[in-house]
Design a protein around this motif. Structure first.
Motif, PDB file in Angstrom:
ATOM      1  N   THR A  55     108.201  15.616  37.381  1.00  0.00           N
ATOM      2  CA  THR A  55     109.182  14.706  37.963  1.00  0.00           C
ATOM      3  C   THR A  55     108.633  14.003  39.193  1.00  0.00           C
ATOM      4  N   VAL A  56     107.893  14.724  40.025  1.00  0.00           N
ATOM      5  CA  VAL A  56     107.301  14.115  41.219  1.00  0.00           C
ATOM      6  C   VAL A  56     106.339  13.003  40.835  1.00  0.00           C
ATOM      7  N   ASP A  57     105.526  13.251  39.806  1.00  0.00           N
ATOM      8  CA  ASP A  57     104.584  12.221  39.351  1.00  0.00           C
ATOM      9  C   ASP A  57     105.314  10.975  38.862  1.00  0.00           C
ATOM     10  N   ARG A  83     115.858   1.548  41.633  1.00  0.00           N
ATOM     11  CA  ARG A  83     117.054   2.399  41.604  1.00  0.00           C
ATOM     12  C   ARG A  83     116.736   3.755  40.964  1.00  0.00           C
ATOM     13  N   GLU A  84     116.007   3.724  39.860  1.00  0.00           N
ATOM     14  CA  GLU A  84     115.644   4.972  39.186  1.00  0.00           C
ATOM     15  C   GLU A  84     114.749   5.817  40.084  1.00  0.00           C
ATOM     16  N   ASN A  85     113.840   5.163  40.787  1.00  0.00           N
ATOM     17  CA  ASN A  85     112.964   5.858  41.728  1.00  0.00           C
ATOM     18  C   ASN A  85     113.777   6.591  42.796  1.00  0.00           C
ATOM     19  N   VAL A  86     114.773   5.907  43.345  1.00  0.00           N
ATOM     20  CA  VAL A  86     115.649   6.518  44.359  1.00  0.00           C
ATOM     21  C   VAL A  86     116.356   7.739  43.781  1.00  0.00           C
ATOM     22  N   GLU A  87     116.867   7.614  42.563  1.00  0.00           N
ATOM     23  CA  GLU A  87     117.612   8.729  41.975  1.00  0.00           C
ATOM     24  C   GLU A  87     116.725   9.936  41.716  1.00  0.00           C
ATOM     25  N   PHE A  88     115.472   9.714  41.339  1.00  0.00           N
ATOM     26  CA  PHE A  88     114.553  10.840  41.150  1.00  0.00           C
ATOM     27  C   PHE A  88     114.305  11.563  42.471  1.00  0.00           C
ATOM     28  N   TRP A  89     114.044  10.794  43.540  1.00  0.00           N
ATOM     29  CA  TRP A  89     113.815  11.441  44.833  1.00  0.00           C
ATOM     30  C   TRP A  89     115.085  12.117  45.338  1.00  0.00           C
ATOM     31  N   ARG A  90     116.226  11.525  45.058  1.00  0.00           N
ATOM     32  CA  ARG A  90     117.486  12.147  45.478  1.00  0.00           C
ATOM     33  C   ARG A  90     117.676  13.508  44.792  1.00  0.00           C
ATOM     34  N   LYS A  91     117.361  13.563  43.498  1.00  0.00           N
ATOM     35  CA  LYS A  91     117.470  14.828  42.774  1.00  0.00           C
ATOM     36  C   LYS A  91     116.482  15.867  43.307  1.00  0.00           C
ATOM     37  N   LEU A  92     115.264  15.434  43.606  1.00  0.00           N
ATOM     38  CA  LEU A  92     114.261  16.365  44.126  1.00  0.00           C
ATOM     39  C   LEU A  92     114.677  16.920  45.485  1.00  0.00           C
ATOM     40  N   VAL A  93     115.225  16.062  46.339  1.00  0.00           N
ATOM     41  CA  VAL A  93     115.699  16.523  47.644  1.00  0.00           C
ATOM     42  C   VAL A  93     116.864  17.497  47.467  1.00  0.00           C
ATOM     43  N   ASP A 127     110.021  10.530  51.173  1.00  0.00           N
ATOM     44  CA  ASP A 127     109.912   9.686  49.981  1.00  0.00           C
ATOM     45  C   ASP A 127     111.256   9.059  49.632  1.00  0.00           C
ATOM     46  N   LEU A 128     112.327   9.846  49.742  1.00  0.00           N
ATOM     47  CA  LEU A 128     113.659   9.305  49.480  1.00  0.00           C
ATOM     48  C   LEU A 128     114.014   8.232  50.497  1.00  0.00           C
ATOM     49  N   ALA A 129     113.751   8.504  51.766  1.00  0.00           N
ATOM     50  CA  ALA A 129     114.067   7.529  52.814  1.00  0.00           C
ATOM     51  C   ALA A 129     113.303   6.226  52.595  1.00  0.00           C
ATOM     52  N   GLN A 130     112.014   6.336  52.207  1.00  0.00           N
ATOM     53  CA  GLN A 130     111.220   5.135  51.957  1.00  0.00           C
ATOM     54  C   GLN A 130     111.695   4.402  50.707  1.00  0.00           C
ATOM     55  N   ALA A 131     112.060   5.156  49.671  1.00  0.00           N
ATOM     56  CA  ALA A 131     112.561   4.534  48.448  1.00  0.00           C
ATOM     57  C   ALA A 131     113.849   3.767  48.719  1.00  0.00           C
TER      58      ALA A 131
END
Length: 241
Positions: A55-57, A83-93, A127-131
């Protein structure tokens, strides 16, 4: 076989993270986009097999693809990718939220395993903040200023409360830049009375950074002062000292 896959993952991650840096200077933007698109497709296949392991990759690859599309001026196509990028980082956080604050001050070799690699959970929050900042810029490019404001506001909150509060040395420049983006969003919506405190905080942060690292941050302070002058005039500069 397992060793070969682990070695492949190390090579893939190194290539994926550096791709955005090597492609722009040496390849045409279209070629860079095609490489990033292939990277996302490969990551999606890996995620379908290994789920969280990759998921991180995939999040990194989506961020790179969004940047490539934006560089080509294809902002309507970049938006869903970002948008999808943001949601992935949001889930990881969210998955590692329990660990984030405890491990932010822990030894650097402390982490959790994702795909066989040690990933420090706190690293997902930047990463989430930057996304979110990238999403704000993408929305602005399409003229969606009302939607951009809460996005950049969330980014500022992450830098301020979760990152600068724990490690000001590392994250104060990011907070200052994010405040600059918040200033732009407020200005785009004509909310000028709310811009002043944001600008003053940004200028204050850049002054503190320049005091420690003048060669690194003086241009940023100069730009922040210029924006403040353009918006409010010299009397604001006197009050921001």
């Amino acid at each position: 076989m397992k060793l070969q896959w682990n070695l492949y993952r190390f090579r893939f991650r190194a290539t994926n993270r550096s791709l955005q840096w090597i492609s722009i200077p040496f390849l045409r933007l279209q070629e860079a986009y095609e490489m990033e698109n292939d990277s996302v497709a490969l990551c999606r296949c890996l995620v379908s097999v290994g789920s969280e392991s990759y998921t991180v990759d995939l999040a990194w690859s989506l961020g790179n693809l969004g940047t490539s599309l934006a560089d080509l001026g294809r902002h309507s196509e970049a938006l869903p990718v970002i948008r999808e990028n943001v949601e992935f980082w949001r889930k990881l956080v969210a998955v590692h939220r329990t660990y984030t604050m405890e491990l932010a001050g822990a030894p650097q070799n402390t982490g959790v395993l994702l795909g066989g690699l040690a990933i420090h959970p706190a690293s997902c929050t930047p990463d989430l903040a930057q996304a979110l900042q990238n999403l704000k810029i993408s929305l602005d490019k399409l003229g969606w200023h009302s939607e951009a404001l809460p996005v950049i506001d969330e980014s500022v909150t992450l830098w301020h409360k979760r990152l600068v509060a724990v490690n000001p040395t590392s994250y104060s420049p990011d907070l200052a830049r994010s405040l600059g983006n918040l200033d732009t969003s407020l200005t785009n919506l004509g909310r000028h009375s709310e811009v002043l405190p944001v600008m003053k905080e940004s200028v204050k942060l850049w002054r503190e950074l320049v005091a420690v690292h003048p060669s690194s941050y003086t241009p940023d302070l100069a730009q922040a002062l210029k924006w403040t002058l353009d918006e409010f005039g010299w009397y604001i500069l006197r009050g921001s000292r």
